[in-house]
Write a protein that holds these residues in place. Sequence first.
Motif, PDB file in Angstrom:
ATOM      1  N   CYS A  74       0.848  -1.197   0.000  1.00  0.00           N
ATOM      2  CA  CYS A  74       0.000   0.000   0.000  1.00  0.00           C
ATOM      3  C   CYS A  74       0.884   1.248   0.000  1.00  0.00           C
ATOM      4  O   CYS A  74       1.812   1.352   0.810  1.00  0.00           O
ATOM      5  CB  CYS A  74      -0.911  -0.006   1.224  1.00  0.00           C
ATOM      6  N   LEU A 128      -0.003   4.152   0.889  1.00  0.00           N
ATOM      7  CA  LEU A 128      -0.393   5.086   1.948  1.00  0.00           C
ATOM      8  C   LEU A 128       0.063   4.627   3.325  1.00  0.00           C
ATOM      9  O   LEU A 128       0.586   5.411   4.107  1.00  0.00           O
ATOM     10  CB  LEU A 128      -1.913   5.277   1.936  1.00  0.00           C
ATOM     11  N   CYS A 129      -0.134   3.334   3.648  1.00  0.00           N
ATOM     12  CA  CYS A 129       0.207   2.841   4.987  1.00  0.00           C
ATOM     13  C   CYS A 129       1.360   1.845   4.973  1.00  0.00           C
ATOM     14  O   CYS A 129       1.760   1.352   6.040  1.00  0.00           O
ATOM     15  CB  CYS A 129      -1.009   2.211   5.651  1.00  0.00           C
ATOM     16  N   CYS A 159      -5.764  -3.957   0.957  1.00  0.00           N
ATOM     17  CA  CYS A 159      -4.998  -3.451   2.094  1.00  0.00           C
ATOM     18  C   CYS A 159      -5.801  -3.747   3.353  1.00  0.00           C
ATOM     19  O   CYS A 159      -6.978  -3.369   3.456  1.00  0.00           O
ATOM     20  CB  CYS A 159      -4.749  -1.948   1.963  1.00  0.00           C
ATOM     21  N   THR A 207      -5.359  -2.675   6.413  1.00  0.00           N
ATOM     22  CA  THR A 207      -5.447  -1.630   7.440  1.00  0.00           C
ATOM     23  C   THR A 207      -6.838  -0.995   7.386  1.00  0.00           C
ATOM     24  O   THR A 207      -7.244  -0.456   6.348  1.00  0.00           O
ATOM     25  CB  THR A 207      -4.374  -0.553   7.220  1.00  0.00           C
ATOM     26  N   GLU A 225      -8.399   1.716   8.612  1.00  0.00           N
ATOM     27  CA  GLU A 225      -8.629   3.141   8.347  1.00  0.00           C
ATOM     28  C   GLU A 225      -7.962   3.628   7.069  1.00  0.00           C
ATOM     29  O   GLU A 225      -8.066   4.816   6.725  1.00  0.00           O
ATOM     30  CB  GLU A 225      -8.131   3.984   9.538  1.00  0.00           C
ATOM     31  N   CYS A 226      -7.249   2.759   6.328  1.00  0.00           N
ATOM     32  CA  CYS A 226      -6.548   3.181   5.120  1.00  0.00           C
ATOM     33  C   CYS A 226      -7.537   3.409   3.980  1.00  0.00           C
ATOM     34  O   CYS A 226      -8.523   2.683   3.825  1.00  0.00           O
ATOM     35  CB  CYS A 226      -5.520   2.121   4.724  1.00  0.00           C
ATOM     36  N   ARG A 227      -7.257   4.442   3.134  1.00  0.00           N
ATOM     37  CA  ARG A 227      -8.139   4.759   2.014  1.00  0.00           C
ATOM     38  C   ARG A 227      -7.951   3.793   0.841  1.00  0.00           C
ATOM     39  O   ARG A 227      -8.792   3.733  -0.044  1.00  0.00           O
ATOM     40  CB  ARG A 227      -7.880   6.200   1.538  1.00  0.00           C
ATOM     41  N   THR A 228      -6.825   3.067   0.821  1.00  0.00           N
ATOM     42  CA  THR A 228      -6.622   2.041  -0.211  1.00  0.00           C
ATOM     43  C   THR A 228      -7.391   0.793   0.192  1.00  0.00           C
ATOM     44  O   THR A 228      -7.111   0.202   1.240  1.00  0.00           O
ATOM     45  CB  THR A 228      -5.129   1.706  -0.363  1.00  0.00           C
ATOM     46  N   ALA A 236      -1.937   2.970  -4.319  1.00  0.00           N
ATOM     47  CA  ALA A 236      -2.460   4.028  -3.458  1.00  0.00           C
ATOM     48  C   ALA A 236      -3.864   4.366  -3.926  1.00  0.00           C
ATOM     49  O   ALA A 236      -4.046   4.857  -5.052  1.00  0.00           O
ATOM     50  CB  ALA A 236      -1.557   5.251  -3.494  1.00  0.00           C
ATOM     51  N   GLU A 237      -4.847   4.100  -3.072  1.00  0.00           N
ATOM     52  CA  GLU A 237      -6.258   4.248  -3.421  1.00  0.00           C
ATOM     53  C   GLU A 237      -6.547   3.441  -4.690  1.00  0.00           C
ATOM     54  O   GLU A 237      -6.528   2.224  -4.645  1.00  0.00           O
ATOM     55  CB  GLU A 237      -6.616   5.733  -3.558  1.00  0.00           C
TER      56      GLU A 237
END
Length: 516
Positions: free
Chosen positions: A278, A280-281, A298, A300, A302-305, A449-450
Amino acid sequence: MKRYYAYIRVSTARQGEGVSLEAQREAITGFASRHNLQISDWFTEKETAAKRGRTQFNAMVRQLQRGQAQGLIIHKIDRSARNLADWARVGDLADVGIDVRFVTESLDFGSRGGRLAADVQAVVAADYVRNLREETIKGITGRLKQGLYPFRAPIGYLDNGKGQVKTLDPARAPLVKEAFKLYGARKHSLRTLLTHLRSRGLTNRSGGQLSMCGLETMLNNPFYTGVIHIKRTGVTYNGAHKRLITPALFERVQAIKSGKSGPKVTRHNHTYQGVFRCGLCDGPMVPERQKAHVYYRCKTAECRTKSMREDQLTDAARGFLKRVQLTEANFEEALRQINEWVREPRDGDAEKAWALRAANIADRKNRLTDALIDGMIDRDAHSVRMKALAIEEEALRAEQQEAQDREAQAASLRNMAELAKSLCLSHDLAFGQDKRRIIELASPNPRVAEKEVYFEPYNWLEVMKNDLGVLSGAPARDRDRTFSTVLSGVPEKEAVAELLNMRNDVEPKARFGKAA
């Protein structure tokens, strides 16, 4: 009539004196017949008399001490014992009333004079063994210093006679190399690797079934890297035989074997498993099959991906590979400059660097020896560290030899250029792990990412595509631009050639570091 035991022995080592078991048996049988002695049991030993703790000898002595026989017949004094400890046990038997007789020596073992004469002969035999042992060790050490292995060849090598270098076994050597690669790739545990090797036809040195102990011994043996390590003494020598695997692969196998966790096994071996993270995270993108599609998610919360389908990753990978692969003009220019580089004079700076590294290793060896003499480290720690230094020294020698062979380097560079020209096509034609390997070879750390996929090409691709005009120059640069750096920048050079042929055997996973 008294019952007598008969004891016969030959050494397991090649003998230059003495007689065979059959000859000893025949002589003892004739002796017993002439003296009207009854032999109730025979004890046969194939063990050097210089070694204490012989199984048959000990069993015989115990039974005689228990009174299960009244006498003992031995062919010759030096057949009974050449170490004084075992000879003392023979004397103890005579002291408790056991009738000890020797076929070839006309000695009265029960008299003082006969006992003294026998003791003298036993001492002479013990001295002969000590001298023979010293001369044997001297000869073995001399061979080892020459880089020769005076013992039986390990699996994968062939014995060629006394004083000759071990050579690769054409039948077993490829399988031994495959074993190291498979285990170094974390694709097998020891148990599954053993099953695989048996199915491939790898046997032990005698042609029998390879055991788990034999497999572990093989994987622990630095002989395959060109290094001879004598476990009993802890001394390491540089071998004259041809190495089968690289020191780096051997060290990777040792690191895996000593690790606390084994290889991870999953139910599905998805195409890009373990490749994407990911953006982002920095968490892993975990593949999951849902109905007809594979999704990479992903985990995680709370991750946006969230997730991306595998076919979308494939499209993104193809687009990236098309952008970074060489054009035909780039490829032809690369071949031209590789050929020019082969004809260039050698770089003296590299020779100086190798000399400095070799001197550093020699200095560390000397300091280790001083530490052992001063009592700062024990002999076991000294042996382990000297073994590691010998492997490091062999790796340096291999690197130097390979670098000096410019034609071999040029062949690797041409293979890399060929792969760089057809990255997208190779990816399209590949299956499973080969697709994953091509992505890992081209990009160090693919990210999602996303809903976007990001790739950054390795330096070797950028150099070949954009910096072909710069093949030499000052060594200090923000980004390396020499073909020699390109070659050394990819640790798994063998994977390049094998990817060109789309071979399906397993190669070590190539994680070449993080993107700059």
